[in-house]
Scaffold this motif. Structure first.
Motif, PDB file in Angstrom:
ATOM      1  N   PRO A 168       1.935  -5.643  19.354  1.00 40.98           N
ATOM      2  CA  PRO A 168       0.883  -4.992  18.576  1.00 40.98           C
ATOM      3  C   PRO A 168       1.435  -4.351  17.321  1.00 40.98           C
ATOM      4  CG  PRO A 168       1.533  -3.577  20.384  1.00 40.98           C
ATOM      5  CD  PRO A 168       2.336  -4.834  20.518  1.00 40.98           C
ATOM      6  N   GLY A 169       0.595  -4.271  16.300  1.00 36.14           N
ATOM      7  CA  GLY A 169       0.869  -3.476  15.114  1.00 36.14           C
ATOM      8  C   GLY A 169      -0.220  -2.430  14.974  1.00 36.14           C
ATOM      9  N   THR A 170      -0.277  -1.782  13.840  1.00 37.13           N
ATOM     10  CA  THR A 170      -1.337  -0.791  13.644  1.00 37.13           C
ATOM     11  C   THR A 170      -2.684  -1.461  13.415  1.00 37.13           C
ATOM     12  OG1 THR A 170      -0.729  -0.686  11.296  1.00 37.13           O
ATOM     13  CG2 THR A 170       0.189   1.005  12.762  1.00 37.13           C
ATOM     14  N   THR A 171      -2.690  -2.580  12.692  1.00 36.34           N
ATOM     15  CA  THR A 171      -3.954  -3.273  12.395  1.00 36.34           C
ATOM     16  C   THR A 171      -3.873  -4.763  12.703  1.00 36.34           C
ATOM     17  OG1 THR A 171      -3.287  -3.614  10.090  1.00 36.34           O
ATOM     18  CG2 THR A 171      -4.574  -1.633  10.588  1.00 36.34           C
ATOM     19  N   SER A 172      -2.897  -5.153  13.518  1.00 35.84           N
ATOM     20  CA  SER A 172      -2.732  -6.572  13.828  1.00 35.84           C
ATOM     21  C   SER A 172      -2.056  -6.715  15.181  1.00 35.84           C
ATOM     22  CB  SER A 172      -1.901  -7.270  12.751  1.00 35.84           C
ATOM     23  OG  SER A 172      -0.584  -6.745  12.730  1.00 35.84           O
ATOM     24  N   ILE A 228      -3.517 -12.035  14.784  1.00 41.47           N
ATOM     25  CA  ILE A 228      -4.885 -11.581  14.532  1.00 41.47           C
ATOM     26  C   ILE A 228      -4.813 -10.310  13.704  1.00 41.47           C
ATOM     27  CG2 ILE A 228      -7.062 -10.833  15.574  1.00 41.47           C
ATOM     28  CD1 ILE A 228      -6.309 -12.443  18.052  1.00 41.47           C
ATOM     29  N   ASN A 229      -5.490 -10.289  12.576  1.00 45.55           N
ATOM     30  CA  ASN A 229      -5.452  -9.156  11.643  1.00 45.55           C
ATOM     31  C   ASN A 229      -6.766  -8.380  11.671  1.00 45.55           C
ATOM     32  OD1 ASN A 229      -2.794  -9.694  10.431  1.00 45.55           O
ATOM     33  ND2 ASN A 229      -3.765 -11.548   9.651  1.00 45.55           N
ATOM     34  N   ASP A 230      -6.799  -7.348  10.837  1.00 45.36           N
ATOM     35  CA  ASP A 230      -7.995  -6.518  10.632  1.00 45.36           C
ATOM     36  C   ASP A 230      -8.448  -5.813  11.906  1.00 45.36           C
ATOM     37  OD1 ASP A 230      -8.080  -7.363   7.942  1.00 45.36           O
ATOM     38  OD2 ASP A 230      -9.183  -9.171   8.515  1.00 45.36           O
ATOM     39  N   LEU A 231      -7.495  -5.335  12.688  1.00 47.53           N
ATOM     40  CA  LEU A 231      -7.807  -4.566  13.891  1.00 47.53           C
ATOM     41  C   LEU A 231      -7.811  -3.076  13.565  1.00 47.53           C
ATOM     42  CD1 LEU A 231      -5.613  -6.488  16.508  1.00 47.53           C
ATOM     43  CD2 LEU A 231      -7.942  -6.980  15.735  1.00 47.53           C
ATOM     44  N   LYS A 232      -8.243  -2.267  14.529  1.00 47.95           N
ATOM     45  CA  LYS A 232      -8.284  -0.822  14.362  1.00 47.95           C
ATOM     46  C   LYS A 232      -7.035  -0.190  14.979  1.00 47.95           C
ATOM     47  CE  LYS A 232     -13.318  -0.928  15.064  1.00 47.95           C
ATOM     48  NZ  LYS A 232     -14.413  -0.462  15.958  1.00 47.95           N
ATOM     49  N   SER A 310       4.873   3.938  13.038  1.00 55.47           N
ATOM     50  CA  SER A 310       4.535   2.647  13.637  1.00 55.47           C
ATOM     51  C   SER A 310       4.901   1.487  12.729  1.00 55.47           C
ATOM     52  CB  SER A 310       3.035   2.596  13.940  1.00 55.47           C
ATOM     53  OG  SER A 310       2.646   3.692  14.757  1.00 55.47           O
ATOM     54  N   GLY A 311       5.573   0.492  13.321  1.00 52.29           N
ATOM     55  CA  GLY A 311       5.960  -0.695  12.582  1.00 52.29           C
ATOM     56  C   GLY A 311       5.082  -1.881  12.896  1.00 52.29           C
ATOM     57  N   ASN A 312       4.823  -2.698  11.892  1.00 50.10           N
ATOM     58  CA  ASN A 312       4.084  -3.945  12.052  1.00 50.10           C
ATOM     59  C   ASN A 312       5.068  -5.101  11.953  1.00 50.10           C
ATOM     60  OD1 ASN A 312       0.982  -3.150  11.860  1.00 50.10           O
ATOM     61  ND2 ASN A 312       2.100  -1.902  10.380  1.00 50.10           N
ATOM     62  N   VAL A 313       5.255  -5.815  13.042  1.00 47.12           N
ATOM     63  CA  VAL A 313       6.217  -6.911  13.061  1.00 47.12           C
ATOM     64  C   VAL A 313       5.707  -8.057  12.188  1.00 47.12           C
ATOM     65  CG1 VAL A 313       7.391  -8.593  14.518  1.00 47.12           C
ATOM     66  CG2 VAL A 313       7.028  -6.264  15.357  1.00 47.12           C
TER      67      VAL A 313
END
Length: 560
Positions: A168-172, A228-232, A310-313
């Motif tokens: 998981p990422g912050t928004t993806s 998958i992008n544009d998540l909360k 938080s990191g987004n891989v």
């Protein structure tokens, strides 16, 4: 007595005997004649001229893609015929496949005195997970054409899981699955509410399903990856993976950060402290994978209640943050570092050092790569702070504590609830995993891989205060510890409560006099078991059988 009467009675008796003789003789003649005429040689109804059904037929093991069926043999059978129907309960309206199992290929699982009480077991694979199957079986004799009636059963296959990793990422989110498995689409939903505990797992979750599934492209099938992008941020999601109508995996996860407050996108080269200054409430700092970031002292301002770093891989790479230490200006409810590559510049001895009432009630590192800290990841030395939880999960930690103190150094605290060290790879750690000098309610150290080659650790644990609850299990200890022997703890009395049951030691791992009680010592070395342990690759070598695979050590290296 009258003599004439006596003679008369005697004659009557003799006459009765003769009559009985004649009757018996006549009956024998009738029976003999009947046998000779074969008057009872009736024809047999062909509909009943068949083999008997098996006296036992059951499913003894259901797996996601297979089932183990047990049945008793049938006298005179040369083969057994099976029909599998999917999606119904003994209706057999949807036969999906059939199979013949020949009697001369079977080996008895439980040999009986007769064929009728001999048990056989046959494994059928190629099934779909999360499905109901009806199976019926009959016995046949191919020489005379005789067959039995059907015996039948019904079973459900459990959920299959072909997802191998979910990041998981912050928004993806990045979803990975085994490319050996066939998948055609992914369905995705936001979990909006949890339901009461007495309901089933799916009933527990209110879901907001995406209108359209993600139909996998040929490239995605080939790589086994979908982003998958544009998540909360800070939101629970659920992903299902399918091959046509068959569900092949499910994974529930939470995106990083907080669903409340402010999310700040940190640009590469940006001033992190300036971005965070003056912020209050919940704050999420979102970093981009593959980018480099730098800060000396990372200052957390007073007024921030929950901070998520938080990191987004991106492309399999974490954001890289080079820094000295975290400095707290107030007390946070929660301080979480998620999916970051944190590298100490070695100008400070501790990454998190707590000497007063400032800090956090909950401290966590999840999914991180952490390296080059001279002494400890976390050190506490204050009676003014009460901590509920320190948790290190799913991290790779390398070259920490090389100048002493160990991974965690808990010297003084007002109170301490839990220390949880789970699912980590620990490579070249100095002094000890934990130096614990305060009372803790729970200490858990599980499913981790520990390896020292370049530094000698004298003892694994220093527990000056016995935890109220201690769990140390399903860990793998390997490496030669730089030629030094290692004690399991610092005190002989610890053996009264400290067990390493479920843990494994490779053959070269050197135990000192305080041994790893109840651990299993393997006959293979770490370099025989793992691909490249000296350089941090703890995948199991192909062809090497290890009974702890799928259970012990850091799960990221499992083959099961």
């Amino acid at each position: 007595m009258d003599i004439n009467s006596s003679v008369y009675n005697k004659d009557r008796f003799n006459m009765k005997i003769r009559n009985i003789y004649y009757v018996i003789t006549g009956l024998l003649l009738v029976l003999t004649t009947a046998c000779q005429d074969d008057v009872n040689d009736w024809a047999v109804d062909g509909s009943h001229d068949r083999l008997f059904r098996s006296t036992s037929f059951e499913c003894v093991e259901e797996n996601p893609t297979s089932a183990l069926l047990s049945f008793n043999g049938v006298q005179g059978a040369t083969k057994y015929y099976f029909e599998f129907s999917k999606g119904d309960s003994l209706l057999f309206n949807n036969i999906v496949f059939t199979a013949n199992v020949y009697a001369d290929t079977l080996s008895a699982y439980d040999k009986g005195t007769l064929e009728v009480n001999t048990e056989y077991r046959v494994l059928f694979d190629g099934l779909d997970g999360t499905s109901r199957y009806s199976v019926r079986m009959k016995a046949l004799n191919e020489q005379n054409g005789m067959e039995s009636g059907y015996t039948q059963l019904c079973f459900d296959t459990p959920d299959e899981q072909i997802f191998t990793n979910v990041t998981p990422g912050t928004t993806s989110v990045v979803l990975n699955w085994s490319t050996k498995e066939v998948a055609t689409r992914i369905e995705f939903a936001e979990l909006t509410r949890r339901m009461p505990e007495n309901e089933t797992e799916e009933e527990k979750m209110d879901t907001l399903w995406y209108d359209e599934p993600f139909v996998l492209t040929e490239e995605q099938k080939l790589t086994g990856e979908l982003t998958i992008n544009d998540l909360k941020p800070g939101t629970n999601y659920l992903a299902y993976i399918f091959n046509e109508d068959a569900r092949r995996g499910a994974y529930a996860f939470r995106t990083l950060g907080s669903s409340q407050g402010e999310t700040i996108l940190v640009p590469a080269g940006g001033d992190i402290n300036a971005l965070l200054a003056g912020k209050t409430g919940d704050v999420t700092l979102s970093f981009e994978g593959g980018k480099d970031y730098s800060v000396g002292e990372f200052t957390v301002p007073e007024g921030v209640s929950n901070l998520y770093i938080s990191g987004n891989v991106v492309g399999g790479k974490l954001p890289r943050l080079t820094m000295s230490k975290f400095v707290f200006s107030g007390l946070l409810n929660s301080f979480q570092v998620q999916y970051m590559d944190v590298v100490s510049d070695e100008s400070a001895q501790f990454l998190v050092e707590l000497n007063n009432a400032n800090g956090a009630v909950k401290i966590g590192f999840d999914g991180c790569y952490i390296s080059q800290i001279p002494r400890s990841l976390v050190r506490t030395n204050t009676g003014d702070l009460n901590i509920e939880e320190i948790k290190i999960n799913n991290c790779i930690i390398k070259n920490v504590g090389l100048s002493g103190y160990g991974l965690l150094n808990i010297g003084k605290l007002g109170s301490l609830g839990k220390i949880l060290i789970t699912k980590n790879t620990l490579l070249n750690i100095g002094d000890q995993i934990i130096d614990l000098r305060v009372q803790v309610d729970e200490f858990t150290f599980t499913q981790s891989t520990f390896c020292n080659y370049t530094i000698g650790m004298p003892k694994l644990l220093r527990l000056d205060k016995q935890p109220k609850q201690t769990t140390v299990t399903q860990n793998i200890f390997t490496g030669n510890n730089n030629g030094s022997k290692m004690n399991s703890s610092n005190n002989d009395k610890d053996a009264n409560f400290l067990s390493f049951a479920g843990c494994y030691l490779t053959s070269e791992f050197p135990q000192d006099k305080r041994v790893f009680t109840d651990a299993q010592v393997l006959t293979v070395s770490g370099e025989d078991l793992f691909v490249d342990p000296r350089n941090g690759d703890f995948h199991f070598k192909p062809g090497v059988k290890f009974e702890g695979d799928g259970e012990a050590g850091d799960p990221r290296w499992w083959t099961k």
